[in-house]
Design an enzyme around this catalytic site. Structure first.
Site, PDB file in Angstrom:
ATOM      1  N   SER A   6     103.509  51.836  38.793  1.00 28.32           N
ATOM      2  CA  SER A   6     103.540  52.739  37.867  1.00 28.32           C
ATOM      3  C   SER A   6     104.217  52.537  36.579  1.00 28.32           C
ATOM      4  O   SER A   6     105.353  51.886  36.554  1.00 28.32           O
ATOM      5  CB  SER A   6     104.366  54.064  38.591  1.00 28.32           C
ATOM      6  OG  SER A   6     104.597  55.101  37.689  1.00 28.32           O
ATOM      7  N   GLN A  49     100.015  50.624  35.729  1.00 28.02           N
ATOM      8  CA  GLN A  49      99.340  52.094  35.606  1.00 28.02           C
ATOM      9  C   GLN A  49      99.940  52.620  34.233  1.00 28.02           C
ATOM     10  O   GLN A  49     101.262  52.543  34.214  1.00 28.02           O
ATOM     11  CB  GLN A  49      99.591  52.960  36.424  1.00 28.02           C
ATOM     12  CG  GLN A  49      99.102  54.343  36.450  1.00 28.02           C
ATOM     13  CD  GLN A  49     100.270  55.315  36.013  1.00 28.02           C
ATOM     14  OE1 GLN A  49     101.484  54.692  36.237  1.00 28.02           O
ATOM     15  NE2 GLN A  49      99.963  56.478  35.432  1.00 28.02           N
ATOM     16  N   ARG A  85     104.578  72.051  39.265  1.00 28.45           N
ATOM     17  CA  ARG A  85     104.873  71.668  40.560  1.00 28.45           C
ATOM     18  C   ARG A  85     106.232  72.365  40.945  1.00 28.45           C
ATOM     19  O   ARG A  85     107.297  72.562  40.590  1.00 28.45           O
ATOM     20  CB  ARG A  85     105.399  70.312  40.516  1.00 28.45           C
ATOM     21  CG  ARG A  85     104.280  69.210  40.248  1.00 28.45           C
ATOM     22  CD  ARG A  85     104.481  67.861  39.968  1.00 28.45           C
ATOM     23  NE  ARG A  85     103.358  67.081  39.707  1.00 28.45           N
ATOM     24  CZ  ARG A  85     103.346  65.881  39.110  1.00 28.45           C
ATOM     25  NH1 ARG A  85     104.316  65.296  39.533  1.00 28.45           N
ATOM     26  NH2 ARG A  85     102.393  65.610  38.706  1.00 28.45           N
ATOM     27  N   LYS A 139      91.784  56.124  36.055  1.00 27.61           N
ATOM     28  CA  LYS A 139      92.293  56.735  37.409  1.00 27.61           C
ATOM     29  C   LYS A 139      92.229  58.287  37.029  1.00 27.61           C
ATOM     30  O   LYS A 139      92.982  58.909  36.262  1.00 27.61           O
ATOM     31  CB  LYS A 139      93.566  56.324  37.665  1.00 27.61           C
ATOM     32  CG  LYS A 139      94.212  57.172  39.008  1.00 27.61           C
ATOM     33  CD  LYS A 139      95.739  56.754  39.608  1.00 27.61           C
ATOM     34  CE  LYS A 139      96.222  57.050  40.615  1.00 27.61           C
ATOM     35  NZ  LYS A 139      96.312  58.579  40.710  1.00 27.61           N
ATOM     36  N   ASP A 178      91.920  57.548  45.866  1.00 26.57           N
ATOM     37  CA  ASP A 178      93.488  57.700  46.748  1.00 26.57           C
ATOM     38  C   ASP A 178      93.053  59.490  46.949  1.00 26.57           C
ATOM     39  O   ASP A 178      92.591  60.000  46.276  1.00 26.57           O
ATOM     40  CB  ASP A 178      94.547  57.518  45.646  1.00 26.57           C
ATOM     41  CG  ASP A 178      94.803  58.268  44.592  1.00 26.57           C
ATOM     42  OD1 ASP A 178      94.332  59.333  44.395  1.00 26.57           O
ATOM     43  OD2 ASP A 178      95.259  57.560  43.584  1.00 26.57           O
TER      44      ASP A 178
END
Length: 369
Positions: free
Chosen positions: A112, A133, A170, A238, A293
């Site tokens: 990451s 990433q 979130r 992604k 994923d």
């Protein structure tokens, strides 16, 4: 690598239970939580429950080969590690421990941009392929510098996450007022760039505040040319969930795609990754590898995704469970267990290698409305 003798996991969920007992509640919520009502988190898991396997018999399965090749790298397993942030939240070794576990398992590790260890330290610990990433930062010079560092460290691909022009809502993190402590930082970025992630506030996520400041929401397909000009590494996109975007990705020269809904952490109500897979694979038409994923919790789940067209699957939360449970040995244990389950499923379905794991091996039932 072996776990401490007190831990004898039989499934990935056994690692989950150990990790839950060791982690602070707010950290646990950060890892496990999804966006809004977490419908997509649940949908990711439900999708695998709708898969039936079609076993073939009287096939020589004395050896079941889980080996595969991805962007020129040979892997012992198609089960790899998805990019997740701040591994030092769950273990002091952080991503260095994760890299050691991936190396022991012969698995791909996607690092990451928000890794809590430097890409150089991670690469030094790795014995297998690393991909880097990225999110598209407003400060393009910081992005360019990290791309150069990743290439110099030996990373074999750049993975651009394309489903996060802003951070998902979130609610767990907001309720907890989640912020990074002083001992955790994005080790590959200028501290000034991520300072907001360390400032707690009641009823809000510091990471969401940071994302608004740092991530550029104006990026379009045309901007991919800027990345191409700065790196010869393969480019992986992604966060693809539709055939339309898959076709655009191919048209813009993507070298691989990852079907992903960000573990249900971005758009609540987005389809399960497994449900989107066939549409993306069809749109790609074999032009590049498709990975997946989201919700994979064992080798049988991996088998289902591979049968439906994925070249590899990536684990997110389960790798953090393994890291929390046993450091590098826990990560290797998670990957090895999933790979062993995959080989077991291959044997019992009469599929001795990954080339024989195709659409004829499964039936994906439609979910009742």
């Amino acid at each position: 690598m072996t776990l401490p003798q007190t831990v004898a996991p039989a499934t990935l969920h056994d690692y989950e239970q150990v990790a839950r007992g060791r982690l602070d509640g707010a950290v646990w919520d950060f890892i496990e939580g999804g966006a809004e009502s977490e419908r997509t988190v649940a949908a990711n898991r439900r999708a695998y429950g709708r898969v039936s396997l079609r076993p073939r018999v009287l096939v020589d399965v004395s050896v079941c080969d889980t080996g595969t090749e991805l962007l020129g790298a040979r892997l012992r397993t198609p089960v790899g590690i998805a990019p997740t942030a701040y591994h030092q939240l769950v273990h002091p070794d952080g991503e260095v421990g994760t890299a050691r576990g991936a190396a022991a398992a012969g698995a791909l590790f996607v690092v990451s941009i928000y890794a809590s260890r430097t890409v150089e330290d991670i690469a030094a610990a790795a014995g297998g392929p690393l991909w880097m990433q990225l999110y598209w930062l407003r400060r393009r010079e910081a992005l360019a510098a990290l791309i150069s560092r990743a290439a110099a460290a030996g990373c074999r691909a750049i993975v651009l996450t394309v489903d996060a022009p802003r951070l998902g809502r979130r609610h767990r993190d907001a309720r907890n007022g989640f912020a990074l402590g002083p001992g955790i930082r994005a080790a590959n970025l200028d501290p000034a760039l991520t300072a907001a992630a360390h400032v707690p506030g009641a009823g809000r996520s510091a990471l969401a505040t940071h994302a608004v400041e740092a991530v550029d929401p104006s990026v379009t397909w045309a901007d991919l040319a800027w990345l191409r000009e700065r790196s010869d590494l393969p480019l992986v996109l992604k966060g693809i969930l539709t055939g339309e975007d898959a076709a655009l990705a191919v048209a813009h020269g993507a070298d691989a795609l990852i079907v992903s809904n960000h573990g249900g952490r971005q758009l609540d109500g987005a389809p399960a990754s497994l449900d989107a897979l066939a549409e993306v694979v069809a749109a790609v038409g074999g032009a590049c590898p498709v990975l997946l994923d989201g919700g994979v919790r064992g080798g049988t789940d991996a088998f289902a995704a591979l049968a439906l067209g994925a070249r590899a699957v990536l684990l997110g939360r389960p790798v953090l469970w393994g890291l929390a449970a046993g450091g590098a040995a826990g990560v290797a244990g998670v990957l090895d267990l999933a790979t062993e389950e995959l080989a077991h499923t291959m044997a019992l379905t009469g599929r001795p290698d990954l080339a024989s794991v195709d659409a004829s091996a499964v039936v994906l039932r439609t979910e009742a409305r």
